[in-house]
Design an enzyme around this catalytic site. Structure first.
Site, short mmCIF file in Angstrom:
data_model
loop_
_atom_site.label_atom_id
_atom_site.label_comp_id
_atom_site.label_asym_id
_atom_site.label_seq_id
_atom_site.Cartn_x
_atom_site.Cartn_y
_atom_site.Cartn_z
NE ARG A 128 125.41 94.53 33.92
CZ ARG A 128 125.01 93.93 32.93
NH1 ARG A 128 125.43 94.28 31.61
NH2 ARG A 128 123.81 93.09 32.73
CE LYS A 175 128.70 93.32 23.68
NZ LYS A 175 130.09 92.95 22.79
CG HIS A 176 128.44 98.82 31.39
ND1 HIS A 176 127.91 98.65 32.82
CD2 HIS A 176 129.26 99.98 31.54
CE1 HIS A 176 128.46 99.65 33.58
NE2 HIS A 176 129.23 100.09 32.83
CG ASN A 188 91.04 42.97 59.28
OD1 ASN A 188 89.93 43.26 59.55
ND2 ASN A 188 91.33 41.65 59.35
CG ASP A 217 99.74 45.16 49.07
OD1 ASP A 217 100.13 45.29 48.20
OD2 ASP A 217 98.52 44.86 49.49
#
Length: 753
Positions: free
Chosen positions: A50, A311-312, A449, A548
């Site tokens: 539709r 529905k429509h 470090n 690490d």
């Protein structure tokens, strides 16, 4: 466009495109000459539902009014032919169009698989239809899965395709389907300037793009003055007044069905609470629609006195209903496109229309956890009147489209051409580029470090930079960026091509997002830190981040003794104790990125306190911190130094002093190292019994001092079935840096992380 007056009239919408239409008019004359004056253009219009019929019908009416130029064939498929969705093919018949072919293509189920099967069924049925009709051009609308089947069939059967509403952006799988149809289509009719620019950006030929506006606006802009109260009463009841009702139209979002159903449930709850007469249209046939209908029925919407569920609604009547509504709510494209023509307030829910251009009448509710947010939006929007918007058209789209159709030259080559932007010559043919060393930028964030290195594909550290790791987040992140920028600049001089950045850091890491979740106590101010974004933004390179211990395992897998092995475990013995697990060639992260915290395996119920808050962990016995703690105790009791040893006053006592004392015969130091090695050995036994790897690799500065004790513990404590598993010392010098680099280098060879 046969006169200058016509050109000026058309330019009221297209403005700068007047020259384009002059060009189009010239092409039309040339096309008619080539095609023969008596040759009609056979146009096939295929409609699936539709919604697309509301856009295609004005074009179909226009084609029908010019029989001297066009022959029209109408193909109907999709949800038009399903009773649950209103058998909307009837409105096509009521509009006095002859339907040449009806194709039942929908596989019921309303889920993702049913959508795929429906596309497949359409692809099976369409070739016979197209062979019979033999159209010159097929008109396809929008972004539905049915339309994709139509475009695919036509393209493969060498039929020209005119795509309506290409170039637009929304927020679901519809985007992908729409753009896929664009790539298949030969000609494009778009509705907005932004859509036109999107099509050009997608390398479509500008000469085959028409900015016409939305065909449905040709009806919309002449519709509002008609008698509307009878239509309102027919659908909503005799007691309903203009601007005192709501129109609701909500569809499932196929990329997030569960959330869209929840949003629909909240919408209905809010509408019930708002207590206004509401027209609710059933959703479309997408995956999830069945569940949405169940929600409607569970809440009794079809029998609720304030609701009318249908529905429509025929498009002509639907126009009147939304034009005079107090508000429209849902996620239909109609809400953000057509309704703007009337200035009706709209509440757009969720992500389905997230990229659409909208007028000021649209209020977005992107997400909602409760009905309250939607209810507040209803209070803000209901009953307002906004200025009418013409973003999507001026009501003259169809005449432009018909002229565009007439300009099509059927003698032109069918193969479409893409207008790619100019690209630089392929640098890979340059000898200097070939001789470049493909490399990664590796970063290792340790407790003491901060190191950055350029690492080649072969695992060679081309250059390394080391600085003390700052104590604050701001200083640390600035130093990382500074060191990486300097290293990247140096890489150019060294003829190294940097492919990306890999970062190894202590703590728990989410490698998928590049975020340090929780750090160890050795690295302060390092929780919930996004490392990927600042580095990627600064260096314009992809960035990978991992723990690490995991990096050490990846280094062994690519460059070390784990290369080619399916299952192995790496244990790092350094300031702390970490590790990584490779299982079936892949790194194990765990459900919360906490796998392979091997330093916190408990080997004694009454052991020393650990930095993690527990006690008796391997790290509490065998880490560099644990050895330093024991060394200080001995030194404070004057039991550390033996003949041949000295510790300068300005030097802190550490693990290396304890190891030196043990080598020189200090019995207490030897006992401490034996206990530490035994704790590590018990941990390895637990790993053997749990993971059953084919190899255990000890890495880090303390590994060589522990290896023999660990093997002794395995012989004494492990099951006979795992005693043959080899335990070795890593021969990699910088496993953290190499592991960080391997994340980048593995990607270039298409490994998956």
């Amino acid at each position: 466009m046969d006169t200058n007056v016509d050109l000026q009239r058309e330019s009221c919408y297209l403005g700068p495109h007047e020259l384009y239409f002059k060009k189009l008019s010239k092409r039309k004359k040339q096309a008619m000459e080539k095609n023969g004056n008596n040759r009609k253009l056979r146009v096939c219009v295929a409609t699936c539902n539709r919604a697309d019929y509301s856009k295609l019908a004005p074009i179909m009416f226009g084609i029908k009014t010019e029989p001297e130029f066009f022959e029209l064939d109408v193909v109907v498929l999709g949800s038009h032919l399903i009773d649950d969705y209103g058998n909307t093919y009837r409105m096509i018949e009521q509009d006095d169009f002859d339907i040449n072919t009806r194709l039942h293509t929908i596989v019921r189920g309303e889920d993702e698989a049913a959508m795929v099967e429906s596309v497949g069924l359409a692809l099976v049925k369409l070739p016979d239809v197209l062979n019979r009709l033999k159209p010159d051009i097929m008109i396809v609308h929008g972004d539905r899965f049915d339309a994709l089947a139509l475009a695919t069939s036509a393209a493969l059967m060498n039929i020209r395709i005119l795509h309506i509403e290409g170039g637009e952006v929304s927020g679901t799988i519809d985007d992908s389907i729409r753009h896929a149809i664009t790539k298949l289509a030969h000609y494009h009719v778009c509705c907005t300037r932004s859509a036109e620019q999107h099509l050009i950006s997608m390398c479509e030929d500008h000469d085959r793009i028409l900015l016409a506006g939305c065909p449905s606006y040709d009806k919309l802009l002449s519709a509002k003055n008609k008698d509307y109260m009878s239509i309102i009463r027919m659908w909503l009841g005799d007691d309903v007044k203009c601007k005192d009702y709501i129109v609701a139209l909500q569809h499932p979002v196929t990329t997030d069905i569960k959330h869209s159903i929840k949003m629909f449930e909240l919408t209905l709850d809010a509408l019930i609470s708002f207590n206004k007469r509401t027209l609710v249209l059933f959703p479309n046939i997408d995956a999830g629609s069945k569940e949405m209908v169940r929600v409607m029925r569970k809440k009794g919407i079809e029998h609720h006195p304030n609701f009318r569920a249908v529905k429509h609604v025929p498009f002509d009547q639907f126009i009147q209903l939304v034009a005079h509504a107090g508000c429209m709510i849902g996620n239909s494209s109609c809400g953000v496109r057509e309704v703007g023509a009337f200035g009706t307030p709209v509440i757009n829910l969720g992500t389905r229309q997230i990229g659409r251009e909208t007028g000021e009448n649209v209020l977005h509710v992107r997400d909602a956890d409760t009905q309250d947010k939607i209810l507040q939006a209803l209070h803000l929007q209901f009953g307002k009147q906004y200025p009418c918007s013409k973003i999507y058209g001026d009501g003259n789209a169809v005449p432009r489209i018909l002229k565009f159709l007439k300009s099509i030259d059927l003698q032109e080559p069918l193969q479409k051409k893409f207008c790619f932007p100019p690209v630089k010559e392929n640098i890979s043919q340059d000898i200097d580029h070939i001789l470049e060393t493909l490399s990664a930028l590796a970063v290792d964030l340790g407790g003491t470090n901060l190191r950055v290195a350029i690492v080649s594909m072969k695992g060679e550290i081309v250059k390394k930079y080391t600085q003390f790791n700052p104590k604050t987040y701001e200083e640390r992140i600035n130093l990382i960026l500074q060191m990486c920028v300097e290293a990247a600049a140096e890489a150019v001089k060294l003829n190294c091509r940097i492919l990306g950045v890999g970062i190894s850091t202590g703590g728990r890491v989410n490698p998928q997002e590049g975020i340090v979740l929780h750090s160890t106590k050795l690295i302060q101010e390092w929780n919930s830190v996004d490392l990927r974004t600042p580095l990627s933004d600064t260096l314009h390179l992809p960035v990978w981040v991992d723990n690490d211990g995991n990096c050490a395992a990846m280094a062994e897998r690519k460059f070390g003794q784990g290369k080619g092995l399916e299952n192995f475990v790496t244990l790092i013995t350094g300031t702390g104790i970490g590790g990584g697990i490779i299982h079936q060639h892949e790194l194990i992260h765990g459900s919360s990125f906490c796998a392979a915290e091997l330093g916190h395996l408990v080997v004694s119920l009454d052991g020393p306190d650990c930095s993690c808050g527990s006690h008796g962990c391997i790290e509490a016995y065998a880490s560099g911190m644990a050895l330093q703690r024991e060394a200080k105790k001995l030194h404070d009791e004057d039991l550390l130094l033996v003949e041949g040893m000295s510790v300068p006053k300005d030097e802190a006592v550490g693990a290396l002093h304890l190891i030196q004392a043990a080598k020189l015969g200090n019995a207490k130091a030897q006992s401490i190292l034996r206990t530490a090695g035994t704790a590590l050995g018990l941990g390895v036994v637990n790993i053997l019994h749990t993971m059953n790897p084919s190899l255990v690799i000890l890495s880090g500065v303390l590994a060589s001092h522990y290896i023999h004790i660990v093997k002794d513990v395995i012989r004494q404590q492990a099951l006979s079935s795992v005693q043959d598993v080899d335990v070795v010392v890593s021969d990699l010098v910088d496993p953290a840096l190499l592991g960080a680099a391997s994340m980048v280098l593995d990607y270039t060879t298409r490994r998956i992380h």
